[in-house]
Design a protein around this motif. Structure first.
Motif, mmCIF file in Angstrom:
data_model
loop_
_atom_site.group_PDB
_atom_site.id
_atom_site.type_symbol
_atom_site.label_atom_id
_atom_site.label_comp_id
_atom_site.label_asym_id
_atom_site.label_seq_id
_atom_site.Cartn_x
_atom_site.Cartn_y
_atom_site.Cartn_z
ATOM 1 N N PRO A 161 38.412 36.981 41.554
ATOM 2 C CA PRO A 161 39.112 38.264 41.682
ATOM 3 C C PRO A 161 39.648 38.736 40.330
ATOM 4 O O PRO A 161 39.878 37.945 39.411
ATOM 5 C CB PRO A 161 40.268 37.956 42.638
ATOM 6 N N GLU A 162 39.874 40.052 40.212
ATOM 7 C CA GLU A 162 40.490 40.597 39.006
ATOM 8 C C GLU A 162 41.963 40.196 38.968
ATOM 9 O O GLU A 162 42.563 39.871 39.976
ATOM 10 C CB GLU A 162 40.369 42.128 39.007
ATOM 11 N N GLY A 163 42.541 40.236 37.760
ATOM 12 C CA GLY A 163 43.967 40.038 37.617
ATOM 13 C C GLY A 163 44.398 38.583 37.583
ATOM 14 O O GLY A 163 43.583 37.661 37.422
ATOM 15 N N PRO A 164 45.702 38.373 37.781
ATOM 16 C CA PRO A 164 46.287 37.028 37.649
ATOM 17 C C PRO A 164 45.701 35.996 38.610
ATOM 18 O O PRO A 164 45.599 34.816 38.267
ATOM 19 C CB PRO A 164 47.771 37.266 37.943
ATOM 20 N N ARG A 165 45.313 36.433 39.815
ATOM 21 C CA ARG A 165 44.807 35.454 40.793
ATOM 22 C C ARG A 165 43.528 34.788 40.302
ATOM 23 O O ARG A 165 43.362 33.568 40.411
ATOM 24 C CB ARG A 165 44.572 36.142 42.136
ATOM 25 N N GLY A 166 42.625 35.562 39.766
ATOM 26 C CA GLY A 166 41.389 34.997 39.244
ATOM 27 C C GLY A 166 41.640 34.086 38.060
ATOM 28 O O GLY A 166 41.016 33.018 37.935
ATOM 29 N N TYR A 167 42.530 34.518 37.175
ATOM 30 C CA TYR A 167 42.903 33.707 36.013
ATOM 31 C C TYR A 167 43.450 32.354 36.465
ATOM 32 O O TYR A 167 43.079 31.300 35.927
ATOM 33 C CB TYR A 167 43.958 34.463 35.194
ATOM 34 N N GLN A 168 44.317 32.388 37.513
ATOM 35 C CA GLN A 168 44.924 31.156 37.999
ATOM 36 C C GLN A 168 43.892 30.227 38.625
ATOM 37 O O GLN A 168 44.010 29.000 38.550
ATOM 38 C CB GLN A 168 46.030 31.477 39.009
ATOM 39 N N MET A 169 42.862 30.793 39.242
ATOM 40 C CA MET A 169 41.792 29.966 39.832
ATOM 41 C C MET A 169 41.122 29.111 38.764
ATOM 42 O O MET A 169 40.806 27.944 38.995
ATOM 43 C CB MET A 169 40.758 30.855 40.537
ATOM 44 N N VAL A 170 40.908 29.689 37.587
ATOM 45 C CA VAL A 170 40.305 28.917 36.500
ATOM 46 C C VAL A 170 41.268 27.822 36.047
ATOM 47 O O VAL A 170 40.882 26.651 35.883
ATOM 48 C CB VAL A 170 39.934 29.829 35.314
ATOM 49 N N VAL A 171 42.537 28.198 35.876
ATOM 50 C CA VAL A 171 43.547 27.224 35.446
ATOM 51 C C VAL A 171 43.646 26.063 36.430
ATOM 52 O O VAL A 171 43.807 24.891 36.048
ATOM 53 C CB VAL A 171 44.923 27.916 35.288
ATOM 54 N N ASP A 172 43.508 26.373 37.731
ATOM 55 C CA ASP A 172 43.637 25.346 38.767
ATOM 56 C C ASP A 172 42.382 24.483 38.916
ATOM 57 O O ASP A 172 42.337 23.588 39.771
ATOM 58 C CB ASP A 172 43.963 26.001 40.109
ATOM 59 N N HIS B 298 28.016 21.894 35.927
ATOM 60 C CA HIS B 298 28.499 20.652 36.546
ATOM 61 C C HIS B 298 29.757 20.093 35.904
ATOM 62 O O HIS B 298 30.159 18.982 36.233
ATOM 63 C CB HIS B 298 27.412 19.563 36.542
ATOM 64 N N LYS B 299 30.391 20.817 35.009
ATOM 65 C CA LYS B 299 31.624 20.328 34.380
ATOM 66 C C LYS B 299 32.768 21.280 34.726
ATOM 67 O O LYS B 299 32.654 22.498 34.547
ATOM 68 C CB LYS B 299 31.459 20.212 32.860
ATOM 69 N N ARG B 300 33.865 20.689 35.199
ATOM 70 C CA ARG B 300 35.022 21.513 35.540
ATOM 71 C C ARG B 300 35.635 22.091 34.257
ATOM 72 O O ARG B 300 35.738 21.416 33.236
ATOM 73 C CB ARG B 300 36.070 20.658 36.268
ATOM 74 N N THR B 301 36.034 23.340 34.338
ATOM 75 C CA THR B 301 36.701 23.971 33.200
ATOM 76 C C THR B 301 38.013 24.593 33.668
ATOM 77 O O THR B 301 38.041 25.284 34.684
ATOM 78 C CB THR B 301 35.817 25.046 32.549
ATOM 79 N N ASP B 302 39.099 24.330 32.955
ATOM 80 C CA ASP B 302 40.410 24.863 33.352
ATOM 81 C C ASP B 302 41.071 25.645 32.217
ATOM 82 O O ASP B 302 42.287 25.853 32.204
ATOM 83 C CB ASP B 302 41.329 23.726 33.814
#
Length: 480
Positions: free
Chosen positions: A423-434, A441-445
């Motif tokens: 999603p756009e905005g903070p929610r999408g950004y947080q998904m990557v951080v989480d 095949h490699k997790r990225t945060d």
């Protein structure tokens, strides 16, 4: 009345070579019919029956001595028909092709007949309702596609499975449109129709079951057995064909061909049935059931075919090895002993999947299936690196494919947003951080991480992006 036979045939389905994946208990029932001998030709029937590929014969007593004697006398011609009502055959048809391959390996000549005319009538055998009418252009395209598939399988068998010490018989792929297109309705009915009796035709199981149904049966479908019988007669006259293979649901049509040829020439011909392929819950595998596993790569990839056989129940794998591979029975028995000693290795399943995939798609197809398996289930970055664009799209068939311009400084969050993976905005950004995003095949945060070649971008210029457990996206990066 002078309409061409193509018009009257404007509704025919081909000799149903749909087959059945099930345990081969029927082998014991009919084994006594197929006598074994020291000759290769005579022992063929016994061998095929022991593998579960043959179920019964017509006339009923033919397997006792007539067929063995015929096969022992020299190379014979055997045919099987295939229904071009779709643009690909499926696993349900594969056993019929394998039956032809066994005869060819024994030195017999085989005919694969595509129903370019008859695909527009519709075989009522095993059907609860009439097929939708197909246009001539659709049937022509389907026939062309199936011809290529059949020829590929025969080539793969000759290249990868045939014992060079034995002499192969010839293989010919025919289209029955070639002997119907110039026939007139009156001429055909006058020649062939007078030799069929309504009482006999009405007594066929395929006819009876449809007549009792709510929709009944059209005249078009009712005439199907006449055309299949005439096909057999034509092949008998032109190619000396005396044996027809068909599914167990084709017994009535086999009988019609036998009776017609006997009336016309007085000669004896034979029908051999092969078991229908069903799923583990007893459903027939095929187009009508909606569960087809196709033999054309653009409909079912080598990976998907490989996985279909790899995932078969343990109780089915031995029977499938006998039916769908050319492994000697002694080797299958040894393989099953190894499987029982260490079930976790699934050696029998892997061998089954490999043998079938190599037959249908060749050595390259098998290698592709293994690459895709390693990439998906073993998270192999090396396998991803080696995969082509086509393989990646086959493996993730439902995944969106995007071609994007790779700009300097493109970050992880940029890539995710450009393909609408988050999603756009903070929610999408947080998904990557989480840690919800995986790249190759490699997790990225780290959302602001600039994409790094060989880590985030494969040498092929591709990126496999996953969000969550099942949401895949394929990105093809284009350079400036």
């Amino acid at each position: 009345m002078a309409a061409s036979m193509v018009r009257i045939c404007c509704h025919l389905s081909r000799h149903g070579s749909c087959i059945l994946l099930q345990r081969t208990s029927f082998c014991l029932t009919f084994r006594s019919k197929f006598h074994c001998s020291s000759t290769a030709h005579n022992g063929l029937l016994f061998s095929l029956n022991k593998r579960g590929i043959l179920k019964d014969s017509f006339p009923e007593n033919a397997a006792h001595d007539q067929l063995p004697r015929l096969l022992q006398s020299g190379s014979q011609t055997v045919y099987c028909g295939f229904d071009p009502t779709a643009d690909s055959l499926h696993v349900g048809n594969l056993l019929a092709i394998i039956g032809l391959l066994h005869f060819r390996s024994a030195g017999h000549h085989v005919l694969a007949v595509l129903g370019g005319a008859t695909a527009q009538i519709g075989d009522p055998s095993g059907k609860t309702s009439e097929r939708e009418r197909l246009s001539a252009d659709t049937v022509e395209a389907n026939t062309h596609s199936i011809r290529e598939s059949v020829q590929r399988i025969f080539s793969n068998h000759e290249l990868h499975f045939h014992d060079s010490s034995g002499k192969l018989g010839t293989v010919t792929v025919l289209n029955n449109l070639s002997w119907y297109k110039d026939r007139g309705v009156v001429d055909f009915l006058s020649e062939a129709g007078r030799h069929f009796r309504m009482g006999t035709m009405l007594s066929r199981h395929s006819v009876q079951s449809r007549l009792k149904s709510a929709d009944g049966m059209s005249l078009t479908e009712f005439t199907y057995q006449v055309f299949q019988a005439y096909d057999f007669y034509h092949l008998h006259q032109i190619y000396g064909c005396k044996i027809q293979l068909g599914g167990t649901d084709q017994l009535g049509n086999l009988m019609s061909g036998h009776e017609y040829i006997h009336k016309m020439s007085g000669e004896e011909v034979y029908g051999l049935t092969i078991p229908l392929v069903t799923s583990s819950v007893g459903d027939k595998l095929g187009k009508t059931a909606g569960n087809a596993v196709w033999l054309n790569r653009d409909k079912t990839s080598p990976f998907e075919l490989y996985q279909f056989f790899l995932r078969q129940p343990d109780a089915s794998v031995e029977g499938y090895l006998k039916l769908f591979t050319f492994l000697p029975l002694a080797e299958i028995e040894k393989l099953m002993e190894q499987q029982r000693a260490d079930p976790g290795k699934r050696l029998a399943h892997k061998r089954l999947a490999a043998e079938v995939t190599k037959l249908v798609h060749g050595k390259e197809g098998l290698e592709s299936a293994k690459r895709c398996t390693n990439a998906l289930y073993h998270s192999s970055v090396q396998a991803l690196e080696e995969m082509s664009d086509e393989e990646l799209q086959e493996l993730f068939r439902e995944a969106p494919f995007h071609e994007l311009l790779l700009e300097s400084g493109t970050t992880v969050i940029d890539a995710c947003r450009r393909v609408n993976a988050i999603p756009e905005g903070p929610r999408g950004y947080q998904m990557v951080v989480d840690g919800a995003v995986w790249i190759n095949h490699k997790r990225t945060d780290k959302p602001e991480q600039v994409l790094i070649p060989k880590l985030h971008i494969l040498s092929s210029g591709l990126t496999l992006l996953r969000v969550g457990k099942r949401n895949f996206y394929i990105i093809k990066w284009l350079s400036l």
